[in-house]
Write a protein that holds these residues in place. Structure first.
Motif, PDB file in Angstrom:
ATOM      1  N   GLU A   1       5.785  11.853  -1.165  1.00  0.00           N
ATOM      2  CA  GLU A   1       4.614  12.481  -0.546  1.00  0.00           C
ATOM      3  C   GLU A   1       4.506  12.173   0.940  1.00  0.00           C
ATOM      4  O   GLU A   1       4.336  13.077   1.768  1.00  0.00           O
ATOM      5  N   ALA A   2       4.613  10.902   1.304  1.00  0.00           N
ATOM      6  CA  ALA A   2       4.428  10.527   2.701  1.00  0.00           C
ATOM      7  C   ALA A   2       5.524  11.108   3.581  1.00  0.00           C
ATOM      8  O   ALA A   2       5.267  11.596   4.689  1.00  0.00           O
ATOM      9  N   GLY A   3       6.766  11.056   3.106  1.00  0.00           N
ATOM     10  CA  GLY A   3       7.867  11.598   3.888  1.00  0.00           C
ATOM     11  C   GLY A   3       7.753  13.090   4.110  1.00  0.00           C
ATOM     12  O   GLY A   3       7.985  13.594   5.217  1.00  0.00           O
ATOM     13  N   GLU A   4       7.397  13.807   3.064  1.00  0.00           N
ATOM     14  CA  GLU A   4       7.246  15.252   3.201  1.00  0.00           C
ATOM     15  C   GLU A   4       6.072  15.594   4.115  1.00  0.00           C
ATOM     16  O   GLU A   4       6.159  16.519   4.936  1.00  0.00           O
ATOM     17  N   ALA A   5       4.985  14.838   4.011  1.00  0.00           N
ATOM     18  CA  ALA A   5       3.836  15.079   4.879  1.00  0.00           C
ATOM     19  C   ALA A   5       4.193  14.832   6.340  1.00  0.00           C
ATOM     20  O   ALA A   5       3.742  15.549   7.238  1.00  0.00           O
ATOM     21  N   LEU A   6       5.023  13.825   6.581  1.00  0.00           N
ATOM     22  CA  LEU A   6       5.423  13.519   7.958  1.00  0.00           C
ATOM     23  C   LEU A   6       6.268  14.642   8.543  1.00  0.00           C
ATOM     24  O   LEU A   6       6.021  15.100   9.665  1.00  0.00           O
ATOM     25  N   VAL A   7       7.257  15.111   7.796  1.00  0.00           N
ATOM     26  CA  VAL A   7       8.140  16.172   8.294  1.00  0.00           C
ATOM     27  C   VAL A   7       7.375  17.471   8.503  1.00  0.00           C
ATOM     28  O   VAL A   7       7.643  18.222   9.457  1.00  0.00           O
ATOM     29  N   GLN A   8       6.415  17.745   7.647  1.00  0.00           N
ATOM     30  CA  GLN A   8       5.703  19.021   7.708  1.00  0.00           C
ATOM     31  C   GLN A   8       4.476  18.998   8.607  1.00  0.00           C
ATOM     32  O   GLN A   8       3.866  20.050   8.837  1.00  0.00           O
TER      33      GLN A   8
ATOM     34  N   SER B   1       0.833  -1.201   0.000  1.00  0.00           N
ATOM     35  CA  SER B   1       0.000   0.000   0.000  1.00  0.00           C
ATOM     36  C   SER B   1       0.870   1.255   0.000  1.00  0.00           C
ATOM     37  O   SER B   1       1.906   1.317   0.670  1.00  0.00           O
ATOM     38  N   LEU B   2       0.434   2.242  -0.746  1.00  0.00           N
ATOM     39  CA  LEU B   2       1.166   3.502  -0.887  1.00  0.00           C
ATOM     40  C   LEU B   2       0.487   4.572  -0.040  1.00  0.00           C
ATOM     41  O   LEU B   2      -0.641   4.986  -0.317  1.00  0.00           O
ATOM     42  N   ALA B   3       1.173   5.006   1.003  1.00  0.00           N
ATOM     43  CA  ALA B   3       0.569   5.948   1.943  1.00  0.00           C
ATOM     44  C   ALA B   3       0.346   7.312   1.304  1.00  0.00           C
ATOM     45  O   ALA B   3       1.160   7.798   0.516  1.00  0.00           O
ATOM     46  N   THR B   4      -0.759   7.926   1.679  1.00  0.00           N
ATOM     47  CA  THR B   4      -1.075   9.282   1.272  1.00  0.00           C
ATOM     48  C   THR B   4      -0.841  10.228   2.446  1.00  0.00           C
ATOM     49  O   THR B   4      -0.597   9.804   3.582  1.00  0.00           O
ATOM     50  N   ALA B   5      -0.961  11.515   2.171  1.00  0.00           N
ATOM     51  CA  ALA B   5      -0.861  12.501   3.247  1.00  0.00           C
ATOM     52  C   ALA B   5      -1.962  12.280   4.279  1.00  0.00           C
ATOM     53  O   ALA B   5      -1.760  12.515   5.480  1.00  0.00           O
ATOM     54  N   ALA B   6      -3.117  11.802   3.834  1.00  0.00           N
ATOM     55  CA  ALA B   6      -4.211  11.528   4.770  1.00  0.00           C
ATOM     56  C   ALA B   6      -3.858  10.376   5.709  1.00  0.00           C
ATOM     57  O   ALA B   6      -4.205  10.398   6.898  1.00  0.00           O
ATOM     58  N   ASP B   7      -3.182   9.350   5.173  1.00  0.00           N
ATOM     59  CA  ASP B   7      -2.739   8.250   6.031  1.00  0.00           C
ATOM     60  C   ASP B   7      -1.755   8.747   7.087  1.00  0.00           C
ATOM     61  O   ASP B   7      -1.832   8.365   8.266  1.00  0.00           O
ATOM     62  N   VAL B   8      -0.823   9.583   6.669  1.00  0.00           N
ATOM     63  CA  VAL B   8       0.146  10.149   7.605  1.00  0.00           C
ATOM     64  C   VAL B   8      -0.564  10.973   8.665  1.00  0.00           C
ATOM     65  O   VAL B   8      -0.254  10.875   9.863  1.00  0.00           O
ATOM     66  N   ASP B   9      -1.537  11.758   8.248  1.00  0.00           N
ATOM     67  CA  ASP B   9      -2.276  12.581   9.208  1.00  0.00           C
ATOM     68  C   ASP B   9      -2.998  11.712  10.238  1.00  0.00           C
ATOM     69  O   ASP B   9      -2.985  12.021  11.441  1.00  0.00           O
ATOM     70  N   SER B  10      -3.595  10.622   9.793  1.00  0.00           N
ATOM     71  CA  SER B  10      -4.285   9.728  10.731  1.00  0.00           C
ATOM     72  C   SER B  10      -3.307   9.167  11.760  1.00  0.00           C
ATOM     73  O   SER B  10      -3.609   9.101  12.952  1.00  0.00           O
ATOM     74  N   ALA B  11      -2.127   8.770  11.291  1.00  0.00           N
ATOM     75  CA  ALA B  11      -1.135   8.207  12.200  1.00  0.00           C
ATOM     76  C   ALA B  11      -0.631   9.253  13.188  1.00  0.00           C
ATOM     77  O   ALA B  11      -0.474   8.973  14.388  1.00  0.00           O
ATOM     78  N   VAL B  12      -0.382  10.474  12.710  1.00  0.00           N
ATOM     79  CA  VAL B  12       0.144  11.518  13.589  1.00  0.00           C
ATOM     80  C   VAL B  12      -0.922  11.974  14.583  1.00  0.00           C
ATOM     81  O   VAL B  12      -0.629  12.217  15.757  1.00  0.00           O
TER      82      VAL B  12
ATOM     83  N   PRO C   1       5.535   9.044  21.330  1.00  0.00           N
ATOM     84  CA  PRO C   1       4.982   8.154  20.302  1.00  0.00           C
ATOM     85  C   PRO C   1       5.718   8.341  18.977  1.00  0.00           C
ATOM     86  O   PRO C   1       6.289   9.410  18.712  1.00  0.00           O
ATOM     87  N   VAL C   2       5.695   7.319  18.140  1.00  0.00           N
ATOM     88  CA  VAL C   2       6.489   7.321  16.913  1.00  0.00           C
ATOM     89  C   VAL C   2       5.628   6.949  15.713  1.00  0.00           C
ATOM     90  O   VAL C   2       4.816   6.022  15.782  1.00  0.00           O
ATOM     91  N   VAL C   3       5.834   7.675  14.617  1.00  0.00           N
ATOM     92  CA  VAL C   3       5.292   7.304  13.306  1.00  0.00           C
ATOM     93  C   VAL C   3       6.481   7.031  12.401  1.00  0.00           C
ATOM     94  O   VAL C   3       7.307   7.913  12.159  1.00  0.00           O
ATOM     95  N   VAL C   4       6.593   5.796  11.914  1.00  0.00           N
ATOM     96  CA  VAL C   4       7.695   5.397  11.039  1.00  0.00           C
ATOM     97  C   VAL C   4       7.239   5.416   9.599  1.00  0.00           C
ATOM     98  O   VAL C   4       6.184   4.874   9.265  1.00  0.00           O
TER      99      VAL C   4
ATOM    100  N   PRO D   1      -1.793   2.945  24.696  1.00  0.00           N
ATOM    101  CA  PRO D   1      -2.632   3.469  23.612  1.00  0.00           C
ATOM    102  C   PRO D   1      -2.115   3.016  22.251  1.00  0.00           C
ATOM    103  O   PRO D   1      -0.901   2.988  22.011  1.00  0.00           O
ATOM    104  N   ALA D   2      -3.029   2.669  21.373  1.00  0.00           N
ATOM    105  CA  ALA D   2      -2.632   2.128  20.069  1.00  0.00           C
ATOM    106  C   ALA D   2      -1.807   3.110  19.252  1.00  0.00           C
ATOM    107  O   ALA D   2      -0.956   2.710  18.454  1.00  0.00           O
ATOM    108  N   GLY D   3      -2.037   4.406  19.448  1.00  0.00           N
ATOM    109  CA  GLY D   3      -1.322   5.413  18.668  1.00  0.00           C
ATOM    110  C   GLY D   3       0.119   5.613  19.057  1.00  0.00           C
ATOM    111  O   GLY D   3       0.818   6.438  18.463  1.00  0.00           O
ATOM    112  N   VAL D   4       0.624   4.852  20.025  1.00  0.00           N
ATOM    113  CA  VAL D   4       2.029   4.962  20.432  1.00  0.00           C
ATOM    114  C   VAL D   4       2.959   4.659  19.259  1.00  0.00           C
ATOM    115  O   VAL D   4       4.063   5.200  19.174  1.00  0.00           O
ATOM    116  N   PHE D   5       2.527   3.817  18.330  1.00  0.00           N
ATOM    117  CA  PHE D   5       3.366   3.474  17.189  1.00  0.00           C
ATOM    118  C   PHE D   5       2.510   3.256  15.954  1.00  0.00           C
ATOM    119  O   PHE D   5       1.476   2.590  16.014  1.00  0.00           O
TER     120      PHE D   5
END
Length: 509
Positions: free
Chosen positions: A223-230, A37-48, A180-183, A210-214
Motif C-alpha cells: 500500500e505505502a509503496g504504491e501510494a508513493l509512486v502514484q 508502525s505500518l504506513a497508510t496512504a494517508a501517512d504517505v500523503d502527509s510526507a509528500v 526533497p525526499v520521501v523514503v 524545512p522539516a519536509g526535506v526528508f
C-alpha cells in the motif's frame, strides 16, 4: 550495552516521529523483534505534502547550502556509527566489517556529492548571446541550466541497508539536486532505516532547513509503496529491488495521468567471459576468484557474476573442479530475509531442472540459511532455453561451456541487458575480446577486464545501470552523474538578470 540500538518503530514525517495504529514485526537474524508502525496512504500523503511545501525553499537553496547539508548528514551518520553497526548486524546478519565499510561508502558518497555540486559543472549551464543584428532574424538571449524536479520517492533496498537505502545513493542524489525526499523503508531492516533517518533529521535541524526535506515511512505491504509512486506531487522515483516488484511499480509510474521517471535497478546475471588464453594460463586462479565473488555477502549483490562462459575442454574441467572446491568449502550463511532464502532455493531448483543442466554442487540450505550451488550447461542449451538466463539472487554459479569462439559470441548476443559484463583475458585473447566488445557495449552499463564486478566504485566515471531488465533507464544510480536524474533543463529567453537563477546570473560576461 551503550552501543545497542532499540528501534521505536515510528515514521519520521516532516520532523515529527509518528506512530500508526497498524503495525508489523521486524524479523532480525538475531536479537528481539521490534514492533514497527505500518504506513497508510494517508501517512504517505502527509510526507509528500510536506516535501512539496519544503521544495519551495529547498529547491532554491544555494549549492553551498546543500553541500553543507550533505556533509552534515555524513557527520551525523558517523556519530551514530557503532549503533548503526549494532542494529544493522542484528537485522540483516551481515558482518560488522561489511556494514562498517558500507557506512564509509555512504558517508563518502555524501561528501563526494557535496564537492561535486560546489563545482557547478553538473548544472550544464549554456549561454547563447543575443544577436540583435542577425539577418534574416534576430536571435534572443537564451540561457539554459538544469533545475531540480520536485519531491522524489525512494525505496530502500534489502541488500544494502546503508548505501542503497535511507541515506543511500538515490536519496543523496536527489538531495544534492535540490529535491526533497520521501523514503519508503525496507522491512528487512526497519531499525537501521530509523537510526539513519535520525541522523538526517538532526542534519536538517542543524542546517535550519524545512522539516519536509526528508521523511521516512515504514511498511511491509504494497500500500505505502504504491501510494508513493502514484502520488501526484512525486516527480520521480528511485528503486533497487527485484524485477517483478520493480516492474509493477514502473508500470504504475507510467500509468499515472502525469507519468514520471522511474529509476529502477531490477536484476542482472552479470556474465563473465573467460577467454581461451586466460583460461589456459590461469584458469584455476580465475575460478577461485569467481567463487569468492559469487559468495560475497551470500551472493546478495546486484553485481554478483552469476554466469561464467568459457570454451569446453580440459581447461574448463580444471576451472569447474577449482570453483567447486572453493564453493563446497563455504558454509551456509543467513540471507537477508526468509523470502529471499526461499526464492533462492526455488530459483536454483528451477534452473537445475532444465534440460541440459548438470548439478556440479548442490547445497542443503534450509530456513534463512543457504550455501553455494554450482550448475553446468552447454552453450547450445543456454542458447536454446531463455530460463537459463534468469537471475537467481544468491550464491549460485552457472558455468556455460561453449563449443567454440563463435558460440561464445552467440551467447553474448543472446543476453538481455546487464549491469556488468566481464572479460577475463590475456594478450593472446585480444582479437576475440575485440569481437565481443561491440556486443557487450550494447548489453551492459559497465564492462570490466580481469576483475570481478562485485564492488562498485563511487566516483565520477562510474556507470551502475544498463539496458532493461538490468534497469528501467540508461542512467546510473552510483557516482556523480546520478544527480542529473533528478534535474531537468530549463531555457531562459530574454529573462531580466534579476529574475534568473543565481547560478545563471552574470553568465553574459
Amino acid at each position: 550495552m551503550t552501543d545497542s540500538y532499540i528501534p521505536t518503530g515510528r515514521h519520521l514525517i516532516a520532523g515529527e516521529w509518528i506512530t500508526s495504529p497498524a503495525t508489523f514485526e521486524s524479523d532480525p537474524v538475531s536479537g528481539p523483534k521490534a514492533t514497527i508502525s505500518l504506513a497508510t496512504a494517508a501517512d504517505v500523503d502527509s510526507a509528500v505534502q510536506a516535501a512539496e511545501e519544503a521544495f519551495w525553499t529547498y529547491g532554491y537553496t544555494t549549492r553551498e547550502e546543500r553541500a553543507v547539508f550533505l556533509e552534515k548528514i555524513a557527520e551525523e551518520i558517523e556519530a551514530r556509527g557503532a549503533k548503526i553497526t549494532d542494529i544493522g548486524t542484528r537485522e540483516t546478519g551481515l558482518p560488522a566489517g561489511r556494514l562498517e565499510g558500507e557506512r564509509g561508502r555512504t558517508t563518502g558518497q555524501l561528501r563526494l556529492f557535496a564537492a561535486h555540486i560546489r563545482k557547478g559543472d553538473y548544472l550544464d549551464r549554456r549561454y547563447d548571446k543575443a544577436l540583435p543584428d542577425r539577418q534574416p532574424m534576430a536571435r534572443p538571449d537564451i540561457r539554459l541550466m538544469e533545475r531540480p524536479l520536485g519531491p522524489v520517492g525512494v525505496f530502500g533496498a534489502s541488500n544494502f541497508p546503508l548505501a542503497f537505502s535511507t541515506a543511500g545513493g538515490d536519496t543523496a542524489s536527489a538531495l544534492a539536486a535540490g529535491c526533497p525526499v520521501v523514503v519508503k523503508g525496507h522491512p528487512a531492516h526497519p531499525g537501521t532505516g530509523e537510526i539513519v533517518a535520525e541522523a538526517i533529521d538532526a542534519a536538517i535541524r542543524a542546517c535550519g532547513l524545512p522539516a519536509g526535506v526528508f521523511s521516512l515511512v515504514q511498511s511491509n505491504t504494497r500500500e505505502a509503496g504504491e501510494a508513493l509512486v502514484q502520488h501526484p506531487l512525486i516527480t520521480a522515483v528511485g528503486f533497487t529491488g527485484s524485477l517483478g516488484g520493480g516492474r509493477a511499480l514502473y508500470n504504475l509510474a507510467c500509468a499515472r495521468p502525469n507519468p514520471i521517471p522511474f529509476y529502477g535497478e531490477l536484476g542482472s546475471v552479470n556474465p563473465m567471459f573467460v577467454l581461451p588464453e586466460a583460461l589456459a594460463a590461469r584458469g584455476t586462479e580465475i575460478a577461485s576468484g569467481w567463487a569468492g565473488s559469487l559468495t560475497m555477502g551470500v551472493g546478495q549483490f546486484c553485481t554478483n557474476p552469476g554466469v561464467a562462459v568459457l570454451l569446453d575442454g580440459a581447461d574448463a574441467d580444471a576451472f569447474e573442479k577449482e570453483a567447486g572446491a572453493v564453493l563446497s568449502g563455504t558454509d551456509a550463511q543467513p540471507m537477508l530475509v526468509g523470502g529471499i532464502a526461499d526464492a533462492y532455493r526455488s530459483g536454483r531448483d528451477m534452473l537445475a531442472g532444465q534440460e541440459g543442466v548438470r548439478q556440479a554442487l548442490c547445497s542443503s540450505g534450509e530456513g534463512r540459511r543457504n550455501a553455494p550451488d554450482l550448475l553446468v550447461t552447454t552453450g547450445e542449451a543456454f542458447l536454446a532455453d531463455p530460463k537459463l538466463h534468469t537471475e537467481v539472487f544468491g550464491p549460485l554459479g552457472l558455468m556455460v561451456r561453449a563449443a567454440d569462439a563463435g558460440e561464445m559470441l552467440d551467447i553474448a548476443r543472446s543476453l538481455e541487458g546487464q549491469l556488468t559484463c566481464t572479460l577475463q583475458m590475456d594478450a593472446g585473447d585480444t582479437e576475440l575480446a575485440g569481437d565481443l566488445m561491440p556486443v557487450l557495449e550494447r548489453k551492459a552499463g559497465r564492462i570490466l577486464a580481469n576483475g570481478f564486478p562485485t564492488g562498485v566504485e563511487v566516483c565520477d566515471a562510474m556507470m551502475h545501470g544498463g539496458p532493461y531488465p538490468a534497469a528501467t533507464s540508461h542512467t546510473t544510480s552510483v557516482g556523480t552523474l546520478a544527480i542529473r536524474r533528478f534535474l531537468r533543463p530549463v531555457s531562459y529567453q530574454n529573462i531580466p538578470e534579476g529574475l534568473l537563477p543565481a547560478d545563471l546570473q552574470g553568465s553574459a560576461e
